[in-house]
Design an enzyme around this catalytic site. Structure first.
Site, short mmCIF file in Angstrom:
data_model
loop_
_atom_site.label_atom_id
_atom_site.label_comp_id
_atom_site.label_asym_id
_atom_site.label_seq_id
_atom_site.Cartn_x
_atom_site.Cartn_y
_atom_site.Cartn_z
N CYS A 60 0.84 -1.20 -0.34
CA CYS A 60 0.22 -0.02 0.12
C CYS A 60 0.72 1.05 0.32
O CYS A 60 1.25 1.70 1.00
CB CYS A 60 -1.27 -0.31 1.14
SG CYS A 60 -1.23 1.53 1.49
N GLY A 61 1.27 1.65 -0.92
CA GLY A 61 1.74 2.32 -1.48
C GLY A 61 0.85 4.11 -0.85
O GLY A 61 2.08 5.16 0.24
N HIS A 62 -0.11 4.38 -0.89
CA HIS A 62 -0.42 5.69 -0.01
C HIS A 62 -0.55 5.67 2.01
O HIS A 62 -0.15 6.63 2.24
CB HIS A 62 -1.76 5.57 -0.55
CG HIS A 62 -2.73 5.22 0.74
ND1 HIS A 62 -3.67 4.01 0.05
CD2 HIS A 62 -3.44 6.15 1.47
CE1 HIS A 62 -4.22 3.66 0.63
NE2 HIS A 62 -4.38 4.67 2.04
N GLY A 91 -0.70 4.87 -4.70
CA GLY A 91 1.10 4.87 -4.58
C GLY A 91 1.03 3.18 -4.94
O GLY A 91 2.25 3.59 -5.77
N SER A 92 1.29 2.36 -4.50
CA SER A 92 1.57 1.10 -5.70
C SER A 92 1.37 1.14 -6.51
O SER A 92 1.64 0.33 -7.89
CB SER A 92 1.55 -0.03 -4.70
OG SER A 92 -0.41 -0.58 -4.57
#
Length: 340
Positions: free
Chosen positions: A93-95, A260-261
């Site tokens: 999870c990028g965010h 994000g990802s």
């Protein structure tokens, strides 16, 4: 379900929520974050029940996202995290990583340089990632999510949908994503097409998730299509390509941020075909017109000889509130419900 108060601090990253559980959550057994994820998924009455409590209505909603803080895999990281959403526990999870970096430096969990960049190292199920938090006079400038090694998997995979046969490109960036140009479906990434984008995003994900292309070569726990990225080409800006996307992940959950990802997965594809050069920057916009910027550097060669890139995705995250939740034993709704 433990009858205790659960404390959270909530952030949003480019419009996408991230609920950080700061107190009251048990830590699943396991030597690594990846092993803890598997055990959490099986613990329906324990930590998975707590996920449902915090994510489901009336305490959350169908597009809620959050994470449980855990010990890291080793002393090289500051902490670990189990990411969760309405349907379970994700591998990346990028965010959320951006939000966690800002939270860790906001709270002093990681000592922050008030006039520089602080690296917050975090263990997640797909590996070790980092949030590089930049401040000026103590105020947040940006946070950059540095992801795991990422790569293109397959291009032009045919998918039969209710809108006809479309072609999807698959790539890995902590999770596997299928990218489809929205115009190929007669759609655009706008709020007016929100319902149709969810429907087709679900179709593409479930059509491809068991396909040979969606099987991770080294770790079966990372297999399956996590989300469908529907994207529009917006031409170029001064430093590189500009695109808008909406990522429909889990089972119909919609990322309000540029993801994000998912941005990392787009970077892997764009670097692979030369659309995004090594000295260029992707301007990646969301369905609500918030922005991430992304670049890449060469990554390590994968065990199968495949070339990889390391995406770096920059954005901002801001605190929205702090909460204390509990479940009254007399509450007939229990850990809640979702309507999608």
């Amino acid at each position: 379900m433990p009858q205790t108060w659960i404390s959270t601090t909530d952030y949003h990253t480019a419009g996408e929520p991230f609920r950080i559980v700061t107190d009251g959550a048990p830590v699943p057994s396991g030597d690594t974050v990846g092993a803890r994820r598997i055990n959490a998924m099986a613990d329906e009455g324990g930590i998975d029940g707590l996920r449902r409590l915090l994510c489901n209505e009336p305490r959350g909603h169908a597009d809620m996202y959050g994470g449980f803080i855990t010990p890291p895999n080793d002393d090289g990281a500051h902490f670990g995290v189990l990411f969760w959403h309405k349907d379970g526990f994700s591998t990346a999870c990028g965010h959320g990583t951006i939000a966690l970096g800002v939270w860790a430096t906001d709270t002093g969990l990681v000592e922050s340089d008030p006039d520089g960049v602080t690296e917050v190292r975090i263990d997640v199920p797909s590996g070790r990632v980092a949030a590089l938090v930049e401040r000026r006079d103590g105020a947040l400038v940006r946070a950059t999510f540095r992801n795991v090694a990422s790569h293109a998997i397959a291009r032009g995979v045919a998918v039969e949908t209710s809108r006809g046969t479309v072609r999807a490109d698959l790539s890995f960036s902590g999770a596997i994503y299928a990218s489809v140009r929205a115009a190929d479906l007669g759609l655009s990434v706008t709020p007016e097409h929100y319902t149709d984008l969810i429907a087709i995003g679900r179709e593409v994900k479930w059509a491809l998730t068991a396909s040979p292309e969606a099987q991770h070569a080294a770790d079966p726990r990372l297999s399956g299509v996590y989300g469908t990225i529907l994207w529009d080409d917006l031409g170029r800006h001064g430093e590189g390509p500009r695109q808008r996307n909406v990522t429909v992940f889990a089972d119909g959950e919609v990322d309000r941020s540029p993801c994000g990802s998912g941005t990392g997965a787009r970077v892997a594809l764009l670097a692979d075909d030369g659309t995004l050069g090594a000295d260029e920057m992707l301007e990646h916009r969301s369905i609500v017109d918030t922005v991430f910027s992304a670049r890449w550097a060469d990554g390590p060669t994968a065990p199968d000889g495949r070339a990889t890139v390391i995406p770096s995705v920059s954005g901002t995250a801001y605190r929205t509130g702090e909460h204390r939740f509990m479940l009254d034993p007399m509450d007939a709704l229990g850990d809640g419900f979702v309507l999608r």
